[in-house]
Motif scaffolding. Structure first.
Motif, PDB file in Angstrom:
ATOM      1  N   PRO A 113       0.796  -1.238   0.000  1.00 65.40           N
ATOM      2  CA  PRO A 113       0.000   0.000   0.000  1.00 65.40           C
ATOM      3  C   PRO A 113       0.829   1.288   0.000  1.00 65.40           C
ATOM      4  CG  PRO A 113      -0.156  -1.111   2.119  1.00 65.40           C
ATOM      5  CD  PRO A 113       0.587  -2.034   1.196  1.00 65.40           C
ATOM      6  N   LYS A 114       2.134   1.177   0.267  1.00 62.11           N
ATOM      7  CA  LYS A 114       2.973   2.376   0.247  1.00 62.11           C
ATOM      8  C   LYS A 114       3.641   2.607  -1.109  1.00 62.11           C
ATOM      9  CE  LYS A 114       3.620   2.451   5.149  1.00 62.11           C
ATOM     10  NZ  LYS A 114       4.504   2.435   6.288  1.00 62.11           N
ATOM     11  N   CYS A 115       3.408   1.696  -2.071  1.00 66.76           N
ATOM     12  CA  CYS A 115       3.970   1.940  -3.405  1.00 66.76           C
ATOM     13  C   CYS A 115       3.127   3.003  -4.106  1.00 66.76           C
ATOM     14  CB  CYS A 115       4.051   0.644  -4.221  1.00 66.76           C
ATOM     15  SG  CYS A 115       2.492   0.014  -4.837  1.00 66.76           S
ATOM     16  N   VAL A 116       3.682   3.620  -5.098  1.00 66.08           N
ATOM     17  CA  VAL A 116       3.025   4.751  -5.758  1.00 66.08           C
ATOM     18  C   VAL A 116       1.695   4.344  -6.392  1.00 66.08           C
ATOM     19  CG1 VAL A 116       3.261   6.523  -7.550  1.00 66.08           C
ATOM     20  CG2 VAL A 116       5.210   5.937  -6.106  1.00 66.08           C
ATOM     21  N   GLY A 117       1.653   3.220  -7.106  1.00 61.28           N
ATOM     22  CA  GLY A 117       0.417   2.786  -7.750  1.00 61.28           C
ATOM     23  C   GLY A 117      -0.719   2.597  -6.754  1.00 61.28           C
ATOM     24  N   ALA A 118      -0.437   1.913  -5.655  1.00 60.48           N
ATOM     25  CA  ALA A 118      -1.464   1.719  -4.620  1.00 60.48           C
ATOM     26  C   ALA A 118      -1.835   3.052  -3.978  1.00 60.48           C
ATOM     27  CB  ALA A 118      -0.991   0.730  -3.568  1.00 60.48           C
ATOM     28  N   GLY A 119      -0.856   3.922  -3.814  1.00 59.72           N
ATOM     29  CA  GLY A 119      -1.135   5.250  -3.247  1.00 59.72           C
ATOM     30  C   GLY A 119      -2.089   6.051  -4.117  1.00 59.72           C
ATOM     31  N   TYR A 120      -1.861   6.031  -5.425  1.00 63.54           N
ATOM     32  CA  TYR A 120      -2.771   6.724  -6.329  1.00 63.54           C
ATOM     33  C   TYR A 120      -4.170   6.115  -6.246  1.00 63.54           C
ATOM     34  CZ  TYR A 120       1.221   8.939  -8.758  1.00 63.54           C
ATOM     35  OH  TYR A 120       2.336   9.667  -9.084  1.00 63.54           O
ATOM     36  N   LEU A 121      -4.237   4.799  -6.196  1.00 64.34           N
ATOM     37  CA  LEU A 121      -5.541   4.135  -6.119  1.00 64.34           C
ATOM     38  C   LEU A 121      -6.276   4.501  -4.838  1.00 64.34           C
ATOM     39  CD1 LEU A 121      -4.656   0.608  -7.544  1.00 64.34           C
ATOM     40  CD2 LEU A 121      -6.048   2.392  -8.638  1.00 64.34           C
ATOM     41  N   GLN A 122      -5.550   4.658  -3.749  1.00 64.00           N
ATOM     42  CA  GLN A 122      -6.176   5.014  -2.480  1.00 64.00           C
ATOM     43  C   GLN A 122      -6.851   6.373  -2.544  1.00 64.00           C
ATOM     44  OE1 GLN A 122      -3.682   4.409   1.031  1.00 64.00           O
ATOM     45  NE2 GLN A 122      -2.691   2.706  -0.019  1.00 64.00           N
TER      46      GLN A 122
END
Length: 161
Positions: A113-122
């Protein structure tokens, strides 16, 4: 990093897509955010279904993605974290005697969840809802043999911590 021969056709297409996007935008690195964008541009893959069913809007993601591309990031090719996520996707697939597909890679991205892709999705959707949709949608994969993914509760635990 595991060889691309362990990936489905759709996931190999995503690898080509992210490289093309990086070259066109003069970015030297490829991270999880690139793959999420690729999935949103590939309506015939399982990751696309999970993302869109969760309310992720391609236009909104595009705005985030292209607005934040870091042309100064000095790493060439897949970032080390992205390489590990691909390896994780391959491992998940091998556990089920199949090739890694977009569903497996999305799963691996959501585990971080701390990677950029997951961050954008959040910022665009409730990831807990996305995981529920993924659990349902990945059991109805396309003829590209992306296979079904057995979603584990560890994902929800990772996202909540």
């Amino acid at each position: 990093m595991q060889p691309l021969s362990k990936a489905t056709d759709n996931l190999r297409k995503a690898f080509h897509f992210v490289n093309d996007v990086a070259v066109r935008n003069e970015v030297r690195y490829v991270g999880s955010e690139h793959f999420v964008y690729a999935f949103l541009c590939m309506p015939d893959c399982g990751a696309y279904r999970a993302l869109t069913a969760s309310g992720v809007n391609k236009a909104q993601y595009e705005q985030l993605f292209f607005g934040k591309l870091d042309k100064g990031f000095g790493y060439d090719g897949l970032t080390p974290r992205m390489q590990k996520m691909y390896d994780r996707a391959v491992m998940l697939a091998e556990d089920e005697n199949m090739q890694a597909g977009t569903a497996h890679l999305l799963y691996a991205i959501l585990e971080q969840p701390k990677c950029v892709g997951a961050g954008y999705l959040q910022t665009l959707a409730d990831l807990t809802v996305m995981l529920g949709n993924a659990h349902t949608d990945f059991h109805h994969e396309t003829a590209h043999n992306e296979g079904k993914v057995l979603f584990r509760t560890i994902i929800t635990d990772c996202l909540l911590n």
